[in-house]
Design a protein around this motif. Structure first.
Motif, short mmCIF file in Angstrom:
data_model
loop_
_atom_site.label_atom_id
_atom_site.label_comp_id
_atom_site.label_asym_id
_atom_site.label_seq_id
_atom_site.Cartn_x
_atom_site.Cartn_y
_atom_site.Cartn_z
N ARG A 154 5.33 -29.89 51.89
CA ARG A 154 5.63 -30.00 50.46
C ARG A 154 4.37 -30.37 49.68
O ARG A 154 4.10 -29.82 48.59
N LEU A 155 3.55 -31.28 50.26
CA LEU A 155 2.32 -31.68 49.58
C LEU A 155 1.33 -30.53 49.50
O LEU A 155 0.70 -30.28 48.45
N LEU A 156 1.16 -29.76 50.59
CA LEU A 156 0.26 -28.61 50.59
C LEU A 156 0.73 -27.55 49.60
O LEU A 156 -0.09 -26.92 48.89
N SER A 157 2.03 -27.36 49.54
CA SER A 157 2.58 -26.36 48.62
C SER A 157 2.30 -26.75 47.19
O SER A 157 1.89 -25.91 46.36
N ILE A 167 -3.65 -22.78 42.02
CA ILE A 167 -3.40 -21.47 41.42
C ILE A 167 -3.27 -21.60 39.91
O ILE A 167 -3.84 -20.82 39.13
N VAL A 168 -2.49 -22.60 39.51
CA VAL A 168 -2.31 -22.81 38.07
C VAL A 168 -3.66 -23.11 37.40
O VAL A 168 -3.97 -22.59 36.32
N PHE A 169 -4.47 -23.96 38.07
CA PHE A 169 -5.78 -24.30 37.50
C PHE A 169 -6.67 -23.07 37.38
O PHE A 169 -7.33 -22.84 36.36
N CYS A 170 -6.64 -22.26 38.43
CA CYS A 170 -7.51 -21.07 38.42
C CYS A 170 -7.09 -20.09 37.34
O CYS A 170 -7.94 -19.55 36.60
N TYR A 171 -5.79 -19.85 37.25
CA TYR A 171 -5.34 -18.92 36.22
C TYR A 171 -5.52 -19.50 34.83
O TYR A 171 -5.78 -18.78 33.86
#
Length: 637
Positions: free
Chosen positions: A6-9, A16-20
């Motif tokens: 759960r932590l890795l997810s 992903i959110v940061f990159c986008y």
């Protein structure tokens, strides 16, 4: 493992959110860059000799942008002209994007999200630890109560805790109900006891006052219950009480008077007050005849036969009724007034009901007043004896004197024995009073005996209470020894009703007294309905015929025949017959003709003080007394 995944997810999603987000900000940076005034280095490339490439798939920040690589440096395409590619250094654009205010806000939001998420995970961990501890504690409590929990499929700590709490809640509710029941329940009949009943009455009367309604209370006392205990034992008596409780519960159901306590689940309108006393409360008299109907139903139920094993027992009940607010307005007062009415029902014949009236209250107040005054009078010896002579019909020679107790109240004056003797017997004060009467009677007779009246006896009345509570042989002999009176100079008078119900122990004690020389007389003969066989077995020497027969003998031939029969019976059994209540010459002549040799009554003499007896018998008759051992008491004609 699940927590790590759960932590890795969550981390991957955040990246992903940061990159986008960076990609969007970078795109915006590219679209809004001013090539003329930009602080970022701008470089132009010839379109003919320059090749545009796309960023690799694993670089989402540059996704959607064209890249020109020159001399080891990456440039992002900003604008295309007819013959040039206008570019900016990629690292400078990325740095500018990272340092932009919007990106700081995005980073803060991501940081806040991670802080919230980590805090939530920490709280969840603490909660799970707490739930585990609570589970341990609850199961320890459950084990201490020996509660068995069913197995749960796919159980979690929370479901196990919920199951344990539900079990404990149920157990506590049951325990509270059982405790309340145990506190307020009569253990024999399983009805509520007096204390719980009074609390219920208090609540009901408060409600009745607010609603302006009338209520009623029935005080029920069993008639003849003591005889059941004495004859068959207390186990039979207990069974009778249990059956009485069941019958009274049926009365409540029939008249729809039930009021169940929600906690103890006990009926509150029916109680056992103690002993053989019960009570029913009617919380709303909507029909005027309702209370009387319930009372009559109670009497009918109690009068039905009680079957105990192979024995058939019949008893009855006396019922007193008090009405709220006419009779009383408080629980204790209502019970007391119903008790007064019940007492009146008993004195008026038993097996009936009576409704309280103020006249009954006056009588009860009189009873308690005289009871307290009687205690004080006994303690202060405020009594004296009078002596009524019983004489032979032939020559008026004195056969014996009957000692009669008298009470001169300092305020009310003389109080009749008919009024205070029953009170003394009901309260057992007759024991202390009887000790004084016996001692004073023997002391007075000893003085007369020493003065020459050696053939005269003193007669003392003995009640059933004294026979039950005094070792009668030892008690009498001690009084005789203390006063020096010979046993042959003492007569004990016992009522017929007391003698025919006396135990074998009492009969044996009386027989021992007869062997000592004490005379035993049966008083009020004809009122106790004793059979001839019973009469033959009783240890008696004298029969005293009740005054009723003497008063009716000259008026009613049947009474005349009864007197003749008693006289003949006494002669055949060798018993002395004494006629009580002789007040007229005609009565005196009648009993004389019948062969009755001794009479007592106002015709002979009213009760006299010891001084009057001495004056009339001893003065001037010393020689006659010395010769005959008795004196003469002339008729008061």
């Amino acid at each position: 493992m699940t927590k790590l995944f759960r932590l890795l997810s969550m981390t991957f999603i955040a990246v992903i959110v940061f990159c986008y987000g960076m990609n969007i900000l970078l795109t915006n940076q590219v679209n809004t860059i001013n090539t003329q005034q930009s602080s970022i280095a701008i470089r132009a490339f010839d379109t003919a000799t320059t090749e545009l490439t796309m960023p690799p798939w694993y670089n989402p920040i540059l996704s959607g942008h064209h890249i020109i690589s020159k001399d080891g440096t990456d440039y992002l395409l900003i604008k295309v002209t007819d013959n040039q590619f206008i570019t900016a250094q990629a690292s400078s654009l990325i740095s500018a994007t990272i340092l932009s205010p919007a990106n700081f806000i995005l980073l803060i939001l991501i940081g806040l999200f991670f802080t919230w998420y980590l805090g939530k995970q920490l709280n969840s961990k603490r909660e799970k630890l707490l739930i585990a501890q609570l589970n341990l504690q609850t199961h320890q409590v459950i084990d201490s109560f020996n509660i068995q929990l069913p197995e749960l499929k796919h159980a979690t700590e929370v479901t196990r805790l919920s199951q344990a709490i539900n079990a404990l809640t149920t157990h506590v509710a049951n325990y509270a109900r059982e405790t309340q029941t145990s506190i307020s329940q009569d253990k024999l009949t399983l009805l509520i006891d007096r204390h719980a009943y009074i609390e219920h009455l208090d609540r009901q009367l408060n409600g009745a006052e607010l609603k302006n309604i009338h209520c009623a209370l029935l005080f029920i006392d069993l008639d003849g219950f003591k005889q059941v205990n004495d004859s068959f034992g207390h186990s039979f008596g207990d069974e009778v009480l249990i059956q009485v409780a069941e019958r009274l519960a049926c009365v409540l159901r029939h008249h729809k008077l039930n009021d169940i306590n929600p906690t103890s689940l006990l009926e509150q309108n029916l109680a056992r007050l103690g002993g053989d006393e019960f009570s029913i409360f009617i919380n709303n008299i909507d029909i005027e005849s309702k209370t009387l109907a319930v009372a009559q139903h109670v009497l009918n139920e109690i009068e039905r036969d009680f079957v105990l094993g192979n024995k058939l027992i019949k008893i009855s009940a006396s019922v007193g009724i008090a009405v709220y607010p006419e009779s009383a307005s408080t629980p204790h007062a209502l019970l007391q007034m119903a008790d007064v009415a019940m007492y009146r029902a008993k004195t008026d014949g038993r097996g009936i009901f009576k409704v309280y009236s103020p006249e009954m209250g006056n009588k009860m107040r009189r009873y308690h007043y005289l009871l307290e005054e009687l205690r004080l009078a006994i303690a202060c010896h405020n009594f004296h004896l009078s002596f009524q002579p019983i004489v032979h019909v032939e020559d008026c020679a004195i056969d014996y004197f009957e000692a009669l107790v008298r009470w001169d109240h300092p305020v009310e004056g003389p109080i009749s024995p008919v009024e205070f003797i029953p009170i003394a017997e009901e309260s057992n004060l007759i024991l202390e009073l009887g000790d004084w009467i016996m001692l004073e009677s023997c002391r007075q007779m000893a003085a007369w005996h020493n003065a020459g009246m050696r053939k005269v006896k003193i007669s003392v009345n003995v009640s059933g209470i004294q026979l039950k509570h005094r070792p009668i042989h030892e008690w009498v002999m001690k009084k005789l020894a203390k006063t020096g009176l010979p046993p042959s100079s003492l007569m004990l008078e016992i009522t017929e009703s007391t003698l025919i119900t006396a135990s074998d122990t009492i009969i044996n004690e009386l027989e021992k007294l007869r062997k000592e020389g004490v005379t035993i007389a049966i008083d009020d003969f004809g009122t106790g309905f004793s059979s001839l066989s019973t009469l033959a077995d009783l240890p008696i020497d004298v029969i005293k015929i009740d005054r009723l027969f003497i008063a009716q003998a000259n008026e009613n031939p049947k009474y005349n025949e009864i007197l003749n029969s008693i006289s003949e019976l006494g002669t055949k059994l060798g018993l002395k017959i004494v006629a009580e209540g002789v007040e007229e010459i005609a009565q005196f002549e009648l009993v004389k003709r019948m062969g009755i040799r001794c009479v007592q009554g106002y015709l002979v003499s009213r009760p006299q003080s010891s001084i009057n007896v001495g004056s009339k018998v001893l003065q001037g008759n010393v020689n006659h007394i010395a010769a005959t051992g008795t004196g003469v008491w002339n008729l008061e004609t």
